[in-house]
Design a protein around this motif. Structure first.
Motif, mmCIF file in Angstrom:
data_model
loop_
_atom_site.group_PDB
_atom_site.id
_atom_site.type_symbol
_atom_site.label_atom_id
_atom_site.label_comp_id
_atom_site.label_asym_id
_atom_site.label_seq_id
_atom_site.Cartn_x
_atom_site.Cartn_y
_atom_site.Cartn_z
ATOM 1 N N ARG A 1 16.176 -46.480 16.030
ATOM 2 C CA ARG A 1 16.914 -45.444 16.750
ATOM 3 C C ARG A 1 16.146 -44.860 17.924
ATOM 4 O O ARG A 1 16.579 -43.915 18.552
ATOM 5 C CB ARG A 1 17.242 -44.297 15.774
ATOM 6 C CG ARG A 1 18.129 -44.673 14.644
ATOM 7 C CD ARG A 1 17.895 -43.815 13.416
ATOM 8 N NE ARG A 1 16.736 -44.276 12.667
ATOM 9 C CZ ARG A 1 16.255 -43.688 11.582
ATOM 10 N NH1 ARG A 1 16.807 -42.604 11.125
ATOM 11 N NH2 ARG A 1 15.198 -44.182 10.965
ATOM 12 N N GLN A 2 14.928 -45.377 18.227
ATOM 13 C CA GLN A 2 14.089 -44.755 19.241
ATOM 14 C C GLN A 2 14.661 -44.891 20.654
ATOM 15 O O GLN A 2 15.482 -45.756 20.910
ATOM 16 C CB GLN A 2 12.678 -45.364 19.214
ATOM 17 C CG GLN A 2 11.858 -44.957 18.004
ATOM 18 C CD GLN A 2 12.135 -45.837 16.799
ATOM 19 O OE1 GLN A 2 13.038 -46.669 16.821
ATOM 20 N NE2 GLN A 2 11.362 -45.636 15.736
ATOM 21 N N GLY A 3 14.160 -44.007 21.509
ATOM 22 C CA GLY A 3 14.531 -44.073 22.934
ATOM 23 C C GLY A 3 16.025 -43.894 23.112
ATOM 24 O O GLY A 3 16.636 -43.015 22.531
ATOM 25 N N ALA B 1 13.438 -37.607 19.329
ATOM 26 C CA ALA B 1 12.044 -37.301 19.693
ATOM 27 C C ALA B 1 11.192 -37.147 18.429
ATOM 28 O O ALA B 1 10.079 -37.666 18.350
ATOM 29 C CB ALA B 1 11.998 -36.029 20.534
ATOM 30 N N LYS B 2 11.750 -36.441 17.454
ATOM 31 C CA LYS B 2 11.015 -36.232 16.199
ATOM 32 C C LYS B 2 10.688 -37.553 15.529
ATOM 33 O O LYS B 2 9.609 -37.753 14.984
ATOM 34 C CB LYS B 2 11.869 -35.398 15.240
ATOM 35 C CG LYS B 2 11.473 -33.959 15.211
ATOM 36 C CD LYS B 2 12.121 -33.288 14.009
ATOM 37 C CE LYS B 2 12.565 -31.900 14.389
ATOM 38 N NZ LYS B 2 13.698 -31.431 13.613
ATOM 39 N N LEU B 3 11.668 -38.424 15.609
ATOM 40 C CA LEU B 3 11.500 -39.756 15.033
ATOM 41 C C LEU B 3 10.309 -40.438 15.675
ATOM 42 O O LEU B 3 9.484 -41.070 15.011
ATOM 43 C CB LEU B 3 12.763 -40.547 15.356
ATOM 44 C CG LEU B 3 13.367 -41.525 14.400
ATOM 45 C CD1 LEU B 3 13.633 -40.876 13.080
ATOM 46 C CD2 LEU B 3 14.698 -42.004 15.009
ATOM 47 N N GLU B 4 10.225 -40.266 17.006
ATOM 48 C CA GLU B 4 9.143 -40.937 17.740
ATOM 49 C C GLU B 4 7.801 -40.301 17.442
ATOM 50 O O GLU B 4 6.801 -40.989 17.280
ATOM 51 C CB GLU B 4 9.439 -40.908 19.238
ATOM 52 C CG GLU B 4 10.511 -41.917 19.574
ATOM 53 C CD GLU B 4 11.035 -41.791 20.990
ATOM 54 O OE1 GLU B 4 10.742 -40.786 21.648
ATOM 55 O OE2 GLU B 4 11.753 -42.719 21.416
ATOM 56 N N SER B 5 7.816 -38.934 17.346
ATOM 57 C CA SER B 5 6.529 -38.277 17.106
ATOM 58 C C SER B 5 6.039 -38.543 15.683
ATOM 59 O O SER B 5 4.845 -38.560 15.420
ATOM 60 C CB SER B 5 6.640 -36.768 17.356
ATOM 61 O OG SER B 5 7.533 -36.227 16.412
ATOM 62 N N GLY B 6 6.993 -38.735 14.804
ATOM 63 C CA GLY B 6 6.616 -38.988 13.413
ATOM 64 C C GLY B 6 6.004 -40.362 13.203
ATOM 65 O O GLY B 6 5.393 -40.637 12.196
#
Ligand code: ATP
Ligand code: MG
Length: 450
Positions: free
Chosen positions: A372-374, A426-431
């Motif tokens: 799901r990123q980006g 964004a949270k997904l990416e930071s995680g």
């Protein structure tokens, strides 16, 4: 007095002398005209006015007696298809295995069939034929109500309701079988299954739908004769699969198909996956059927693509694993597995292209929805099959698969506003640990060039 009302008549006309014709008068049965569709009543009325016999028959009578809402109403008559056509402007003759007439009232279609006969004599040989296996190839000989009753599949499907005193005519003991809640083949079960092997699937379907038992003699030959279903054209089996799983009782029908070992003849890979205890296969398929039954009860749309996608998903996963073990990359292995599984299924039941396309898209989304990123989440959400793919994820989770909160994430994604959606991504990416880009290496200059 009451006894006299149920008049058993041993028919003197019938070729089969054992037929016991019972007439059940209005006050002895529960069918009320109010429960019958107005269109069906109109058809019966006009046929009667035209001097013909007309009866409500089949599932309509059976379901009304059981207090259910019939899904459609069929009428049987002694008028030929051409005579029926002549009476109704809104009708057309349909010729599949036999000629029937469809009378249309808006979205409702009343199916009108002319009494048929089972024709064992030579005179009718040109209208009827049997294959070497005893299967009926043609079946277009007209008869009377008695012959029509005994060529039907089960006693509970051979009850005739008439507007003439609103009585029910029973030639095969169908009413007793309804009361005893059992499915019984009319005539010799083995012969009748040989004539048309689909009757074995129908026995199981009605048993599941009505919660009836299959009577001992009718049940017994099924194991032995099941393989005759291999002779049934793929297109007819596809129709039958839809009736089995999209009739609102799929969850009840599945264990019966397994019990009678018939699943292998309609969904061989599913049967194999269940027998081999593929992870989550049983739970997933049961869940798919439970969800489908519920949707049908709520008048929600269901598509064969979804059912087939669920039925074959465990097989796709197994095939993918096999291909990966042989060294194929996951993405390619998935596509190849989907292709192989669909091709194998098409050898048993046909599936129209739009549905195989839908199945492949649902499967494909199972691999894409976790990524799901980006901008991916946004694009996936726009995907025309997003909803089906997402429902499929939820179903896999309901069936016990741990997808690390994927369903919940997408549920929330649909509920929140665009800003929050970005936040979620964004949270997904930071995680996740960012993938380190490898510094690009400069190409070494070719030697001798400056
Ligand atoms: P439902 O419509 O609820 O699935 P139904 O009993 O009306 O059930 P249909 O397939 O609509 O089933 O068929 C109508 C009737 O035609 C049946 O009730 C049965 O009397 C007869 N019939 C259908 N298929 C066969 C068959 N293969 N062999 C003999 N009779 C059949
Ligand atoms: Mg019907």
């Amino acid at each position: 007095m009451l006894k006299r009302l149920i008049r058993p008549i041993i028919s003197t006309f019938s070729k089969a002398p054992s037929i016991n014709h019972q007439i059940i008068p209005r006050e002895k049965h529960s069918i009320s005209r109010r429960d019958i569709s107005r269109s069906a009543l109109k058809v019966m009325q006009r046929l009667g006015d035209g001097g013909y016999e007309a009866y409500l028959v089949g599932g309509g009578v059976r379901d009304l007696l059981l207090g259910d809402h019939p899904k459609d109403f069929d009428v049987a008559t002694n008028a030929t298809p051409e005579q029926v056509k002549h009476l109704f402007r809104n009708s057309r003759i349909i010729g599949r295995r036999f000629k029937i007439v469809h009378v249309r009232f808006g979205r409702e279609i009343i199916e009108v069939t002319t009494f048929r006969d089972n024709h064992k004599d030579n005179a009718s040989a040109q209208h009827s034929a049997k294959s070497e296996d005893g299967m009926l190839l043609r079946d277009n000989v007209y008869g009377d109500i008695r012959s029509d009753a005994i060529r039907r599949d089960f006693t509970v499907n051979a009850l005739y309701y008439t507007l003439d005193h609103f009585s029910i005519h029973d030639f095969t003991g169908g009413l007793q079988d309804i009361n005893r809640r059992r499915i019984r083949v009319i005539g010799n079960p083995e012969t009748r299954y040989q004539e048309d092997p689909v009757r074995m699937l129908r026995a199981v379907r009605f048993a599941g739908k009505l919660g009836f038992d299959i009577e001992k003699n009718s049940a017994e030959p099924i194991h032995k004769l099941g393989s005759l279903l291999r002779n049934i054209p793929e297109a007819r089996l596809f129709e039958e699969v839809l009736k089995l799983f999209m009739g609102g009782y799929g969850r009840a029908v599945l264990p019966l198909l397994q019990e009678y070992d018939l699943l292998q003849y309609i969904l061989p890979l599913t049967d194999q996956a269940l027998k081999e205890d593929e992870p989550f296969a049983e739970a997933l398929i049961q869940q798919a059927l439970t969800n489908t039954d519920k949707r049908i009860k709520n008048n929600q749309r269901v598509t064969p693509a979804y059912i087939y996608a669920a039925m074959l998903w465990p097989s796709v996963c197994a095939e993918q694993r096999k291909l990966e073990a042989e060294g194929m990359k996951p993405v390619q292995a998935h596509q190849q597995a989907a292709h192989n599984v669909v091709s194998a299924q098409l050898r048993t039941t046909s599936i129209p292209k739009r549905f195989t396309q839908g199945m492949k898209e649902i499967w494909d989304l199972q691999h894409r929805l976790p990524r799901r990123q980006g901008k991916r989440a946004e694009r996936l959400f726009e995907h025309p099959r997003f909803r089906a793919g997402y429902d499929f994820v939820l179903m896999r989770e309901q069936a016990g698969e741990d997808l690390q909160g994927l369903g919940q994430w997408w549920t929330r994604y649909q509920e929140v506003d665009p800003a929050e959606r970005e936040n979620m991504v964004a949270k997904l990416e930071s995680g996740q640990p960012r993938k380190r880009r490898r510094p690009r290496r400069r190409k070494p200059k070719p030697q001798g060039q400056d």
